[in-house]
Write a protein that holds these residues in place. Sequence first.
Motif, short mmCIF file in Angstrom:
data_model
loop_
_atom_site.label_atom_id
_atom_site.label_comp_id
_atom_site.label_asym_id
_atom_site.label_seq_id
_atom_site.Cartn_x
_atom_site.Cartn_y
_atom_site.Cartn_z
N ASP A 284 3.08 14.02 -2.74
CA ASP A 284 3.88 13.03 -3.98
C ASP A 284 3.26 11.81 -4.36
O ASP A 284 3.32 10.98 -5.15
N ASP A 285 1.87 11.46 -3.90
CA ASP A 285 0.81 10.33 -4.13
C ASP A 285 1.49 9.07 -3.48
O ASP A 285 1.20 8.11 -4.12
N SER A 286 2.38 9.11 -2.72
CA SER A 286 2.93 7.83 -2.25
C SER A 286 1.88 7.15 -1.24
O SER A 286 1.19 7.89 -0.70
N THR A 287 1.78 5.85 -1.48
CA THR A 287 0.86 5.23 -0.47
C THR A 287 1.50 4.03 0.48
O THR A 287 2.40 3.85 0.27
N TRP A 288 0.56 3.79 1.42
CA TRP A 288 1.10 2.82 2.35
C TRP A 288 -0.09 1.77 2.58
O TRP A 288 -1.15 2.49 2.59
N TYR A 289 0.06 0.69 2.90
CA TYR A 289 -1.02 -0.34 3.04
C TYR A 289 -0.91 -1.11 4.47
O TYR A 289 0.19 -1.54 4.63
N ASP A 290 -1.76 -1.25 5.27
CA ASP A 290 -1.38 -2.37 6.07
C ASP A 290 -1.47 -3.87 5.55
O ASP A 290 -2.03 -3.99 4.38
N SER A 291 -0.78 -4.50 6.05
CA SER A 291 -0.49 -6.18 5.35
C SER A 291 -1.72 -6.65 5.13
O SER A 291 -1.74 -7.52 4.30
N ALA A 292 -2.57 -6.50 6.18
CA ALA A 292 -3.97 -7.46 6.01
C ALA A 292 -4.65 -7.12 4.61
O ALA A 292 -5.51 -7.88 4.42
N VAL A 293 -4.54 -5.75 3.85
CA VAL A 293 -5.21 -5.43 3.01
C VAL A 293 -4.39 -5.24 1.59
O VAL A 293 -4.82 -5.09 0.63
N GLU A 294 -2.98 -5.18 1.81
CA GLU A 294 -1.98 -5.07 0.82
C GLU A 294 -2.33 -6.12 -0.41
O GLU A 294 -2.57 -6.88 -0.21
N ALA A 295 -2.55 -5.62 -1.73
CA ALA A 295 -2.78 -6.27 -2.70
C ALA A 295 -4.26 -6.60 -3.14
O ALA A 295 -4.58 -7.20 -4.32
N ARG A 296 -5.06 -6.22 -2.09
CA ARG A 296 -6.61 -6.27 -2.19
C ARG A 296 -7.20 -4.81 -2.34
O ARG A 296 -8.23 -4.70 -2.96
N PHE A 297 -6.53 -3.85 -1.78
CA PHE A 297 -7.24 -2.67 -1.33
C PHE A 297 -6.27 -1.70 -2.28
O PHE A 297 -4.86 -1.85 -2.37
N THR A 298 -7.01 -0.57 -2.95
CA THR A 298 -6.01 0.47 -3.52
C THR A 298 -6.84 1.79 -3.26
O THR A 298 -7.79 1.98 -3.34
N ILE A 299 -5.70 2.49 -2.60
CA ILE A 299 -6.18 4.18 -2.29
C ILE A 299 -5.83 4.87 -3.27
O ILE A 299 -4.70 4.73 -3.95
N SER A 300 -6.42 5.98 -3.63
CA SER A 300 -6.26 6.81 -4.50
C SER A 300 -6.95 8.10 -4.59
O SER A 300 -7.92 8.03 -3.52
N GLY A 301 -6.53 9.38 -4.84
CA GLY A 301 -7.13 10.58 -4.84
C GLY A 301 -7.46 11.28 -6.06
O GLY A 301 -6.68 10.80 -7.16
N ASP A 302 -8.06 12.05 -6.04
CA ASP A 302 -8.61 12.96 -7.21
C ASP A 302 -8.39 14.45 -6.67
O ASP A 302 -9.34 14.92 -6.44
N GLY A 303 -7.12 14.92 -6.78
CA GLY A 303 -6.97 16.19 -6.22
C GLY A 303 -6.88 16.10 -4.76
O GLY A 303 -6.56 15.26 -4.22
N ARG A 304 -7.41 17.34 -4.40
CA ARG A 304 -7.81 17.36 -2.75
C ARG A 304 -9.07 17.23 -2.43
O ARG A 304 -9.66 17.80 -1.46
N ARG A 305 -9.93 16.94 -3.47
CA ARG A 305 -11.38 17.08 -3.20
C ARG A 305 -11.98 15.49 -3.10
O ARG A 305 -13.16 15.46 -2.35
N MET A 306 -11.31 14.44 -3.72
CA MET A 306 -12.08 13.10 -3.45
C MET A 306 -10.99 12.16 -3.12
O MET A 306 -9.76 11.89 -3.62
N LEU A 307 -11.15 11.20 -2.36
CA LEU A 307 -10.34 10.06 -1.87
C LEU A 307 -11.22 8.88 -2.04
O LEU A 307 -12.21 8.76 -1.90
#
Length: 116
Positions: free
Chosen positions: A54-77
């Motif tokens: 479902d592309d839901s994301t979670w971040y550690d508080s130390a990086v939230e608002a500065r880091f963004t995780i994303s994926g391109d299908g199941r081949r690239m993160l």
Amino acid sequence: VQLEESGGGLVQAGDSLRLSCAASGATNVLYHWSWFRQVPGKEREQVADIRLHDDSTWYDSAVEARFTISGDGRRMLYLRMSNLRPEDTAKYYCGGDEGGQQWEYWGEGGQVTVVS
């Protein structure tokens, strides 16, 4: 599943950097992808996670608002890191999990060094 990170390097505090993780093999078994980081003498810590169904994301508080995780299908993160701080210096790993939080798959890691 094989994972390979790229995009690390040496940057100044306040700079941005994007890490990439290429996946190959039977990636259909993956439920979670995450970025972890580790500094010498400390345990590996999870900093960002994405659930592939479902592309839901979670971040550690130390990086939230500065880091963004994303994926391109199941081949690239990706991990887009902004406003980097010296304390973000670590070896960054991408990890893959089949759903049981066992983290069966790991890349070799890439070093990110932030200097002030």
